[in-house]
Structures are given as C-alpha cells and as structure tokens.
Design an enzyme around this catalytic site. Structure first.
Site, PDB file in Angstrom:
ATOM      1  N   PHE A  29      30.330  44.650  53.371  1.00  0.00           N
ATOM      2  CA  PHE A  29      30.882  44.864  52.033  1.00  0.00           C
ATOM      3  C   PHE A  29      30.892  43.547  51.287  1.00  0.00           C
ATOM      4  O   PHE A  29      31.435  42.555  51.774  1.00  0.00           O
ATOM      5  CB  PHE A  29      32.304  45.421  52.079  1.00  0.00           C
ATOM      6  CG  PHE A  29      32.865  45.648  50.686  1.00  0.00           C
ATOM      7  CD1 PHE A  29      32.568  46.807  49.983  1.00  0.00           C
ATOM      8  CD2 PHE A  29      33.641  44.682  50.073  1.00  0.00           C
ATOM      9  CE1 PHE A  29      33.046  47.001  48.682  1.00  0.00           C
ATOM     10  CE2 PHE A  29      34.127  44.863  48.771  1.00  0.00           C
ATOM     11  CZ  PHE A  29      33.831  46.027  48.088  1.00  0.00           C
ATOM     12  N   ASP A  61      29.942  35.466  53.676  1.00  0.00           N
ATOM     13  CA  ASP A  61      30.913  35.995  52.720  1.00  0.00           C
ATOM     14  C   ASP A  61      32.289  35.844  53.359  1.00  0.00           C
ATOM     15  O   ASP A  61      32.669  36.621  54.231  1.00  0.00           O
ATOM     16  CB  ASP A  61      30.575  37.458  52.411  1.00  0.00           C
ATOM     17  CG  ASP A  61      31.585  38.102  51.458  1.00  0.00           C
ATOM     18  OD1 ASP A  61      32.688  37.545  51.276  1.00  0.00           O
ATOM     19  OD2 ASP A  61      31.260  39.173  50.923  1.00  0.00           O
ATOM     20  N   LYS A  79      39.682  36.252  46.722  1.00  0.00           N
ATOM     21  CA  LYS A  79      40.931  36.809  47.265  1.00  0.00           C
ATOM     22  C   LYS A  79      42.059  35.783  47.372  1.00  0.00           C
ATOM     23  O   LYS A  79      42.694  35.492  46.375  1.00  0.00           O
ATOM     24  CB  LYS A  79      40.656  37.533  48.590  1.00  0.00           C
ATOM     25  CG  LYS A  79      39.898  38.852  48.364  1.00  0.00           C
ATOM     26  CD  LYS A  79      40.040  39.883  49.466  1.00  0.00           C
ATOM     27  CE  LYS A  79      39.625  41.262  48.990  1.00  0.00           C
ATOM     28  NZ  LYS A  79      38.344  41.708  49.479  1.00  0.00           N
TER      29      LYS A  79
HETATM   30  C1  LIG Z   1      37.120  42.001  48.645  1.00  0.00           C
HETATM   31  C2  LIG Z   1      35.801  41.523  49.088  1.00  0.00           C
HETATM   32  C3  LIG Z   1      34.770  41.295  48.166  1.00  0.00           C
HETATM   33  C4  LIG Z   1      34.893  41.625  46.701  1.00  0.00           C
HETATM   34  O1  LIG Z   1      35.863  40.856  46.073  1.00  0.00           O
HETATM   35  P1  LIG Z   1      36.375  41.296  44.601  1.00  0.00           P
HETATM   36  O2  LIG Z   1      37.291  40.163  44.213  1.00  0.00           O
HETATM   37  O3  LIG Z   1      37.071  42.602  44.760  1.00  0.00           O
HETATM   38  O4  LIG Z   1      35.180  41.393  43.736  1.00  0.00           O
HETATM   39  C5  LIG Z   1      33.582  40.788  48.640  1.00  0.00           C
HETATM   40  N1  LIG Z   1      33.405  40.497  49.942  1.00  0.00           N
HETATM   41  C6  LIG Z   1      34.374  40.703  50.844  1.00  0.00           C
HETATM   42  C7  LIG Z   1      34.129  40.345  52.272  1.00  0.00           C
HETATM   43  C8  LIG Z   1      35.604  41.229  50.459  1.00  0.00           C
HETATM   44  O5  LIG Z   1      36.551  41.449  51.371  1.00  0.00           O
END
Ligand SMILES: *Cc1c(COP(=O)(O)O)cnc(C)c1O
Length: 382
Positions: free
Chosen positions: A132, A216, A245
């Site tokens: 994700f 990520d 985040k």
């Molecule tokens: C939450 C998340 C995203 C997306 O972040 P947003 O601030 O909601 O755009 C991308 N990668 C990972 C691993 C996430 O947990």
C-alpha cells in the site's frame, strides 16, 4: 452539535468515501481520547500511526502555538528555518542524502516515483502484491490491490507487481528497472514483515542493474518499530525512503529522503508543492523529532512491543501475532466485529485491516499499565 446532527450533515454534504465509526471525538491527551459525552477511550491506533508522540504532546503544542503566532506559510520561493533544520535532521538520521518535502504519504511516494524515473528514464518500478503506497495515481498504481485499483483504470503504466520472494525479485529486476518500492513491514494489508532473504535479494538485484531500492516508511518510520527508521532493523539500507504520518506530530507533512546517489536528481522546476515544508508543519515535526529520536524511548518501544506480543499470544482466540516494536498485528475470527465491539463496548480504539486481522499502533508514549489495560479490553471482546 450532536452525533446524529453530524451524521445528517455528512450524509447530505460529504462525499461518502469513508466508513466512519459512530463516535464523535473532541479531545485527546497521550494515549487517551474523549468523546462528546465525556467518555474516555484508550487509543491503540494513534490516528493510524500519526500520533506516535501521543495526542497533544506538550512540546508539539508549544511549537505549533509559537509558530502559528509568528509565520505559518511562505511557499518555497523563500527560506524558513524550520524546514531547513528538519531536512538536516531527516537526512542525517537516515540515508545521508537530501530531502524533498510534501504534505502526505501518497505525495512522498509520488516524489519518489518521479525521482527514480528521472534517474532511470522510462524505467519500470517493481512493487509487491499486498503493498500500500497511497491513493493518488502514481502511488495507487504501485498499490497492487484489485479492489483499490480496478474502479480507477487505466492506471499509470510501468509497474511490475511480484510476490515478496527472493526468486521473484531476482527474476523481475533487469536493465529496464528503475526501482523496487516496498514497505519494510506491510501495514495497511495486515502487518506483514518482509523477510531478510527477500530484502537482501532486492538489494542485490538493484545493485546489479543500478536500480534504486526505495522503502516506503510512511508507517514504519518515526520510531514506530523501535528504531527511528524501519530499515535499521533489516539487513539492507535503501537508496531512498518516504516518510509522512508521524513525521508532523499530528500535522500534515511528508518527505522523500534520499541517500547520496539520488540527492541531486531533481533540478529546480522538476517537482514542487505550495504548502510543502511550510514553517507550521515543519516546526511541529521538529518538536516531534525531539521526542521520538530519544534512544531511551526507542528502547522502550522495542520492550513494550515484545510485552504486547507476549500478552496477545497468551489470549485464547488470537493467532499469528506479529510485527516489530509497537506495530503489531494478529489474526482473529471476524476482526471487523472485534474492532467495533472494542470501540463501542470497551472504549478501545483498534483497527481491522481485513476480515481476519486486527492491527495495533498505540502511541509510543503509552504506559505499561495502559498497554496491559488495552490487552485486557481486547480479551473481553474475543
Ligand atoms: C498511510 C500510508 C500511505 C499513504 O499516506 P497518506 O498520508 O494517507 O497519503 C502510504 N504508504 C504507507 C506505507 C502508508 O501506511
């Protein structure tokens, strides 16, 4: 306004892209939240790993108050100190290259995708099934989940999804590969820790062809797993990582951090954002950084994580307890009902990532008593 009035406003005026719980939250402090009727909740989700410092951490509140009364926005046509200081801290705490700021996780990944493509023109991006990376088109194209992608086709071309095995990554990476993009622990799809064997193979495959290994770390970063960055507990170092985040201590900010090799790929005009690295969000992020880079806090996160996993394993009805630090998942029958009953009957905020998995992301400042209390509340609903 009452909850039912808010629900009426939502159904009349808010595009229905979220399934909200029937709770109105009005205040938070540390690991605790209160609703509009004064009921207290224990927060084991932290706004999906945003409030790693806890709700309304005094240092973040003070930094935001001070900055809000001084200067909130300038654009990147000018210098401000909070962003330059934050860039230095992000780069020196991790990969040693340079930083591009943005406002969210998906934007951080968009920046990474553009960067690796510019570094290797027309290159493909190898991604994982069950990963994700966000909801905008580039990040969504990297998010190989049928339900999230299918309604929005056609997606951005050039993404190659694989399973996280050494054999698949060795086979998928070739001269035409720009990058391998992975979460070191897959968060949204249920807290799956990638194996050392896979990560070593991905690192070697990228090195073989001059592709970038990108982590990520939007969810795994900022102390969540018991080290400042998730990669520190893996046998590899990526060429770039993305953060968001928890980075802003509750305010929206994201960042792409590179190692030295990718530090100067972008030139002026290649990428940008009006709000990115603004002084208000950057001041909050610097305050959050002060809290989260503390080695004692990070050691405590590792200890608390072990304690949490041990206690969960001892509960009847839980299976496959997993994770690192305070990023924990476990399997349970009918997880959405467990999460709903935890919230409404036990006043414990947790999240079901799917039909059979509960994810726990407590604030990193949670106390021993609160941790045990939370496990007790889980036990009461399974
Ligand atoms: C939450 C998340 C995203 C997306 O972040 P947003 O601030 O909601 O755009 C991308 N990668 C990972 C691993 C996430 O947990």
């Amino acid at each position: 306004m009452s909850l039912s009035q808010l629900q009426a406003l939502e159904s009349a005026h808010v595009i229905p892209s979220y399934a909200r719980n029937p709770v109105e939250l009005v205040r938070g402090e540390g690991a605790r939240l209160w609703d509009d009727e004064g009921r207290e909740y224990l927060d084991f989700l932290s706004g999906i790993s945003v409030l790693n410092v806890g709700h309304c951490h005094p240092a973040v509140v003070a930094a935001v108050r001070e900055q809000a009364g001084t200067l909130t926005h300038t654009t990147n046509l000018f210098y401000t100190e909070p962003a330059m200081r934050l860039a230095q801290r992000l780069a020196t705490s991790s990969l040693g290259g340079k930083v591009f700021f943005c406002n969210s996780g998906t934007e951080a990944n968009e920046a990474a995708l553009k960067l690796v493509r510019k570094a290797k023109p027309r290159g493909e991006i190898v991604v994982l099934h069950g990963g994700f990376h966000g909801r905008t088109y580039g990040s969504l194209s990297a998010t190989t989940q049928e339900s999230k992608q299918a309604p929005f086709a056609p997606l951005v071309p050039g993404f190659v999804p694989i399973q996280p095995t050494a054999g698949e990554v060795e086979a998928a990476v070739g001269e035409g590969t720009a990058a391998v993009l992975v979460e070191p622990i897959q968060g949204e799809t249920g807290v799956h820790v990638l194996s050392d064997e896979f990560l070593l193979a991905a690192r070697a495959a990228c090195d073989r062809v001059g592709a970038a290994l990108v982590f990520d770390e939007v969810q795994t970063g900022m102390g969540r797993t018991g080290t400042m960055w998730g990669y520190e507990q893996t046998p590899v170092v990526p060429d770039a990582l993305t953060s968001a985040k928890a980075l802003g201590g509750g305010l929206p900010i994201g960042a792409l951090v590179t190692g030295p090799r990718l530090a100067d790929v972008f030139a002026p005009g290649d990428h940008g954002s009006t709000f990115a690295g603004g002084p208000l969000a950057a001041a909050a992020a610097n305050a959050a950084f002060d809290v989260l880079e503390d080695p004692e806090l990070l050691a405590r996160v590792r200890e608390l994580g072990e304690r949490l996993r041990e206690r969960l394993e001892a509960l009847p009805g839980t299976a496959n307890v997993r994770g690192r630090g305070l990023m924990v998942g476990f399997d349970v029958a009918d997880a959405p009902t467990v999460a709903r009953r935890a919230l409404l009957e036990q006043r414990l905020v947790v999240n079901a990532t799917g039909p059979g998995t509960i994810r726990l992301l407590p604030p990193l400042v949670v106390s021993d008593e609160q941790l045990d209390d939370g496990v007790g509340r889980i036990a009461a609903v399974i």
